[in-house]
Design a protein around this motif. Structure first.
Motif, short mmCIF file in Angstrom:
data_model
loop_
_atom_site.label_atom_id
_atom_site.label_comp_id
_atom_site.label_asym_id
_atom_site.label_seq_id
_atom_site.Cartn_x
_atom_site.Cartn_y
_atom_site.Cartn_z
N VAL A 23 0.87 -1.17 0.00
CA VAL A 23 0.00 0.00 0.00
C VAL A 23 0.91 1.22 0.00
O VAL A 23 1.78 1.35 0.85
N PRO A 25 1.35 5.61 -0.49
CA PRO A 25 0.62 6.87 -0.27
C PRO A 25 0.57 7.73 -1.55
O PRO A 25 1.38 8.63 -1.74
N ASP A 30 -4.37 6.57 -0.64
CA ASP A 30 -3.60 5.33 -0.57
C ASP A 30 -4.01 4.38 -1.69
O ASP A 30 -5.18 4.31 -2.05
#
Length: 140
Positions: A23, A25, A30
Protein backbone atom coordinates in the motif's frame (compact mmCIF):
# COMPACT_ATOMS: atom_id res chain seq x y z
CA UNK A 1 1.94 -15.11 -8.06
CA UNK A 2 3.86 -12.55 -5.97
CA UNK A 3 4.47 -8.91 -6.74
CA UNK A 4 8.08 -7.74 -7.10
CA UNK A 5 8.56 -4.64 -4.97
CA UNK A 6 11.54 -2.32 -5.23
CA UNK A 7 11.99 0.68 -2.96
CA UNK A 8 14.60 3.05 -4.30
CA UNK A 9 15.91 6.16 -2.58
CA UNK A 10 18.23 8.72 -4.18
CA UNK A 11 21.15 6.94 -2.50
CA UNK A 12 20.45 3.28 -3.18
CA UNK A 13 18.13 0.38 -3.80
CA UNK A 14 16.75 -0.16 -0.31
CA UNK A 15 14.61 -3.20 -0.88
CA UNK A 16 13.89 -5.66 -3.66
CA UNK A 17 11.73 -8.66 -2.89
CA UNK A 18 8.54 -10.53 -3.63
CA UNK A 19 5.51 -9.42 -1.60
CA UNK A 20 1.81 -10.25 -1.55
CA UNK A 21 0.67 -6.61 -1.54
CA UNK A 22 1.97 -3.10 -0.95
CA UNK A 23 0.00 0.00 0.00
CA UNK A 24 1.55 3.26 -1.16
CA UNK A 25 0.62 6.87 -0.27
CA UNK A 26 -0.51 8.21 -3.65
CA UNK A 27 -1.16 11.90 -4.12
CA UNK A 28 -4.89 11.21 -4.44
CA UNK A 29 -5.05 8.66 -1.62
CA UNK A 30 -3.60 5.33 -0.57
CA UNK A 31 -3.25 2.73 -3.32
CA UNK A 32 -3.26 -0.99 -2.65
CA UNK A 33 -1.17 -2.83 -5.24
CA UNK A 34 -1.71 -6.54 -5.79
CA UNK A 35 -0.37 -8.82 -8.53
CA UNK A 36 -2.34 -8.12 -11.71
CA UNK A 37 -2.76 -4.40 -10.97
CA UNK A 38 -3.30 -2.06 -13.90
CA UNK A 39 -0.27 -0.15 -15.13
CA UNK A 40 0.10 3.13 -13.32
CA UNK A 41 2.56 5.93 -12.66
CA UNK A 42 1.65 8.18 -9.75
CA UNK A 43 3.13 10.80 -7.51
CA UNK A 44 3.55 10.01 -3.83
CA UNK A 45 2.69 12.25 -0.92
CA UNK A 46 4.31 11.97 2.48
CA UNK A 47 3.09 8.82 4.18
CA UNK A 48 3.68 5.18 4.92
CA UNK A 49 4.47 2.37 2.53
CA UNK A 50 2.99 -0.81 4.02
CA UNK A 51 4.36 -4.16 2.87
CA UNK A 52 2.11 -7.19 3.26
CA UNK A 53 3.03 -10.84 3.35
CA UNK A 54 0.54 -13.53 4.37
CA UNK A 55 -2.13 -10.87 5.09
CA UNK A 56 0.14 -9.16 7.65
CA UNK A 57 2.09 -5.92 7.50
CA UNK A 58 5.71 -7.07 7.67
CA UNK A 59 7.47 -3.75 7.02
CA UNK A 60 6.51 -0.12 7.09
CA UNK A 61 8.52 2.82 5.70
CA UNK A 62 7.89 6.56 5.69
CA UNK A 63 8.43 8.38 2.40
CA UNK A 64 8.24 12.19 2.18
CA UNK A 65 7.23 12.04 -1.49
CA UNK A 66 8.33 10.70 -4.84
CA UNK A 67 6.80 8.54 -7.55
CA UNK A 68 5.64 4.98 -8.01
CA UNK A 69 5.51 2.84 -11.13
CA UNK A 70 3.17 -0.13 -11.13
CA UNK A 71 2.73 -2.95 -13.65
CA UNK A 72 0.90 -6.26 -13.40
CA UNK A 73 3.83 -7.90 -11.59
CA UNK A 74 6.07 -5.05 -10.40
CA UNK A 75 5.92 -1.98 -8.15
CA UNK A 76 8.80 0.49 -7.93
CA UNK A 77 8.66 3.14 -5.22
CA UNK A 78 11.03 5.95 -6.19
CA UNK A 79 11.15 7.92 -2.97
CA UNK A 80 12.65 11.34 -2.27
CA UNK A 81 13.91 9.77 0.95
CA UNK A 82 12.92 6.82 3.09
CA UNK A 83 12.92 6.00 6.79
CA UNK A 84 11.82 2.79 8.47
CA UNK A 85 8.79 3.74 10.58
CA UNK A 86 10.41 2.38 13.73
CA UNK A 87 13.34 4.78 13.18
CA UNK A 88 11.19 7.92 13.05
CA UNK A 89 12.08 10.37 15.83
CA UNK A 90 9.10 12.26 17.29
CA UNK A 91 11.25 15.26 18.26
CA UNK A 92 12.78 15.55 14.78
CA UNK A 93 9.34 15.15 13.21
CA UNK A 94 7.95 17.96 15.37
CA UNK A 95 10.93 20.15 14.43
CA UNK A 96 10.29 19.42 10.76
CA UNK A 97 6.68 20.60 11.11
CA UNK A 98 7.78 23.78 12.88
CA UNK A 99 10.37 24.54 10.19
CA UNK A 100 7.94 23.70 7.36
CA UNK A 101 5.25 25.93 8.90
CA UNK A 102 7.71 28.82 9.23
CA UNK A 103 8.79 28.38 5.60
CA UNK A 104 5.16 28.21 4.50
CA UNK A 105 4.29 31.37 6.46
CA UNK A 106 7.21 33.20 4.79
CA UNK A 107 6.26 32.06 1.27
CA UNK A 108 5.09 34.57 -1.32
CA UNK A 109 1.64 33.17 -2.10
CA UNK A 110 1.78 34.85 -5.52
CA UNK A 111 4.71 32.63 -6.50
CA UNK A 112 2.93 29.41 -7.50
CA UNK A 113 6.05 27.23 -7.52
CA UNK A 114 7.24 28.45 -4.11
CA UNK A 115 3.73 28.01 -2.71
CA UNK A 116 3.52 24.44 -4.06
CA UNK A 117 6.92 23.49 -2.65
CA UNK A 118 6.15 25.01 0.76
CA UNK A 119 2.77 23.27 0.86
CA UNK A 120 4.29 19.90 -0.11
CA UNK A 121 6.96 20.28 2.57
CA UNK A 122 4.38 21.09 5.25
CA UNK A 123 2.10 18.22 4.25
CA UNK A 124 5.03 15.78 4.27
CA UNK A 125 6.26 16.97 7.67
CA UNK A 126 2.79 16.60 9.16
CA UNK A 127 2.47 13.13 7.60
CA UNK A 128 5.69 12.14 9.36
CA UNK A 129 4.25 13.23 12.71
CA UNK A 130 1.02 11.38 11.94
CA UNK A 131 3.00 8.24 11.06
CA UNK A 132 4.43 7.99 14.57
CA UNK A 133 1.46 9.26 16.51
CA UNK A 134 0.39 7.06 19.46
CA UNK A 135 -3.13 6.91 18.03
CA UNK A 136 -1.85 4.58 15.25
CA UNK A 137 -2.67 1.11 16.52
CA UNK A 138 -1.55 -0.58 13.30
CA UNK A 139 2.20 -0.12 13.86
CA UNK A 140 4.58 -2.93 13.01
Amino acid sequence: MPLVLEIISPEKLLLSRDVDMVVIPGTEGDIGVLPGHSKLITGLRGGLVDIYENNTITDRFFVPGGFAEVTESYCAVLADGIIRQSDLDPAKAAEAVTAAQAAYDATDMNNEEAYRLATDRLISAQAMVDSISPQRSDKV
